[in-house]
Design a protein around this motif. Structure first.
Motif, PDB file in Angstrom:
ATOM      1  N   THR B  83       0.836  -1.202   0.000  1.00 49.83           N
ATOM      2  CA  THR B  83       0.000   0.000   0.000  1.00 49.83           C
ATOM      3  C   THR B  83       0.874   1.256   0.000  1.00 49.83           C
ATOM      4  O   THR B  83       0.603   2.203  -0.746  1.00 49.83           O
ATOM      5  CB  THR B  83      -0.947   0.004   1.214  1.00 49.83           C
ATOM      6  OG1 THR B  83      -1.757  -1.171   1.166  1.00 49.83           O
ATOM      7  CG2 THR B  83      -1.853   1.228   1.202  1.00 49.83           C
ATOM      8  N   ALA B  86       2.389   1.586  -3.443  1.00 53.44           N
ATOM      9  CA  ALA B  86       1.402   2.040  -4.433  1.00 53.44           C
ATOM     10  C   ALA B  86       1.126   3.534  -4.249  1.00 53.44           C
ATOM     11  O   ALA B  86       1.012   4.275  -5.226  1.00 53.44           O
ATOM     12  CB  ALA B  86       0.110   1.230  -4.305  1.00 53.44           C
ATOM     13  N   ALA B  89       4.033   5.393  -5.675  1.00 51.67           N
ATOM     14  CA  ALA B  89       4.161   5.279  -7.126  1.00 51.67           C
ATOM     15  C   ALA B  89       3.079   6.067  -7.853  1.00 51.67           C
ATOM     16  O   ALA B  89       3.303   6.597  -8.935  1.00 51.67           O
ATOM     17  CB  ALA B  89       4.102   3.810  -7.541  1.00 51.67           C
ATOM     18  N   GLU B  90       1.906   6.137  -7.265  1.00 54.30           N
ATOM     19  CA  GLU B  90       0.781   6.642  -8.030  1.00 54.30           C
ATOM     20  C   GLU B  90       0.543   8.117  -7.908  1.00 54.30           C
ATOM     21  O   GLU B  90      -0.085   8.741  -8.704  1.00 54.30           O
ATOM     22  CB  GLU B  90      -0.501   5.923  -7.615  1.00 54.30           C
ATOM     23  CG  GLU B  90      -0.507   4.460  -7.957  1.00 54.30           C
ATOM     24  CD  GLU B  90      -0.344   4.236  -9.444  1.00 54.30           C
ATOM     25  OE1 GLU B  90      -0.843   5.066 -10.228  1.00 54.30           O
ATOM     26  OE2 GLU B  90       0.282   3.249  -9.821  1.00 54.30           O
TER      27      GLU B  90
END
Lengths: 241, 138
Positions: B83, B86, B89-90
């Motif tokens: 999590t 992510a 990265a996002e």
């Protein structure tokens, strides 16, 4: 993010356009809703598979996530395919609560991002974007084919879709299902199941199973011609309300 | 919240599947560092208190601990790690200078809090936490 993008400004392929399937935001919203139905239907089975080699929360986690995606789309369907998937992915990351949240969230967000802000995309563009999404999942989880993960369903599905030029969603569905089934004899090398070592052999991977559901939902969404789905029952279904 | 003087400290967020683990380790690390108001917070479990990982709790804790000198995130395993990765990265949910540190949760938290309380920058905090992997017990 705002404003329209006209698709396919380049000339040359105009003659083929009438044969190429165009996938719009409604198609992608239908994919997500169909996936939510499938997850709901199969939640107990996912949890049962997860109780054999995991922590028995996969069905519940996936259902919570996709129910939230459905609720979001019931409120408002974003205007473009990319935005639908990015919205759904973001929702999954924030609601699933297990590893499938960031993994499926990354899959949908990266796929959506790769689709850009076109209002319609071709099957071929979808195939390419899905490959980008699946590669992002592999990178996030550090997993590869054969590790007994969702990738064992997603990678063959993306291959099958690409091989057909993005047209054969049914082939992708079959490949994902086969890939999920073929996780049974594998030993898990990622995630909690990997702690079981050889005892993970002989069980079907829950992540690969839910991934196959997602691909199956994509194929189902494709069986209704886009744009006609919400209009009259133009596909030979009886219109009983 | 800010330390005596105006020196900004690195914030530390401990991400665990369990609310109790995250918060207890945060308290223990602050106590062992001797800095009761150390900028360390737990982000454990789901918003309803159940086991899991919550993007919302992580993001909230990271902003709460952010004094402007960066935020180091330590995670236990599985979805906690994924999590955070992510999120990094996002997008834009986490503070700009947020970083996942590759460290054992308990030992790394103590090393990170001691270093942050002593005025170490994000690089030093991350290095101290990562070094905790080398503290052999036998």
């Amino acid at each position: 993010m705002s404003g329209k993008v006209t698709n396919g400004g380049a000339g040359g392929s105009g003659a083929r356009d009438e044969g190429a399937q165009r996938l719009d935001a409604a198609f992608f919203a239908r994919w997500m809703r169909t996936a939510a139905d499938a997850v709901r239907r199969e939640a107990d089975r996912l949890t049962e598979l997860d109780s054999a080699i995991g922590d028995a929360d996969h069905g519940g986690n996936m259902r919570r996530g996709f129910d939230a995606v459905r609720a979001e789309l019931d409120e408002d369907v974003p205007a473009t395919p990319g935005a639908v998937l990015m919205t759904a992915g973001r929702k999954l990351v924030s609601t699933v609560g297990g590893a499938s949240g960031p993994l499926y969230g990354t899959l949908l967000r990266r796929t959506g991002k790769a689709l850009g802000d076109a209002e319609q995309v071709t099957g071929e563009e979808l195939a390419g974007a899905l490959r980008t999404g699946v590669e992002a999942v592999a990178q996030l989880g550090g997993a590869a084919a054969g590790d007994k993960t969702m990738l064992d369903a997603l990678l063959p599905a993306v291959e099958a879709l690409a091989d057909s030029g993005g047209t054969d969603l049914g082939a992708a569905r079959a490949a994902a299902e086969r890939g999920a089934e073929e996780t049974v004899p594998l030993q898990a090398r990622k995630g909690r199941a990997s702690y079981l070592g050889e005892r993970s052999i002989g069980h079907r991977d829950p992540g690969a199973t839910s991934a196959a559901l997602l691909v199956a939902a994509l194929a189902e969404a494709g069986q209704v011609p886009s744009g006609e789905a919400d209009a009259a029952g133009g596909t030979g279904t009886e219109g009983g309300a | 919240m800010a330390a005596e003087g105006s020196k900004k400290r690195v914030g530390i967020v401990l991400v665990s599947h369990s609310k109790e683990v995250a918060e207890s380790v945060a308290r223990m690390a602050a106590a062992l560092a001797g800095v009761p108001d150390a900028p360390v917070a737990g982000a454990g479990g789901l918003p309803d208190g159940g086991l899991g990982t919550s993007e919302e709790l992580i993001t909230e804790a990271a902003h709460r601990m952010d004094e402007g000198a960066g935020v180091a995130l330590l995670a236990d395993l599985g979805s906690a790690v994924l999590t955070v990765k992510a999120l990094l990265a996002e997008g834009d949910e986490l503070p700009a200078a947020a970083r996942l540190v590759d460290a054992p949760l308990v030992e790394g938290a103590v090393a990170a809090v001691v270093t942050a309380a002593g005025g170490g920058d994000l690089e030093a905090v991350a290095a101290a936490a990562e070094e905790a992997y080398s503290y052999r017990k036998l």
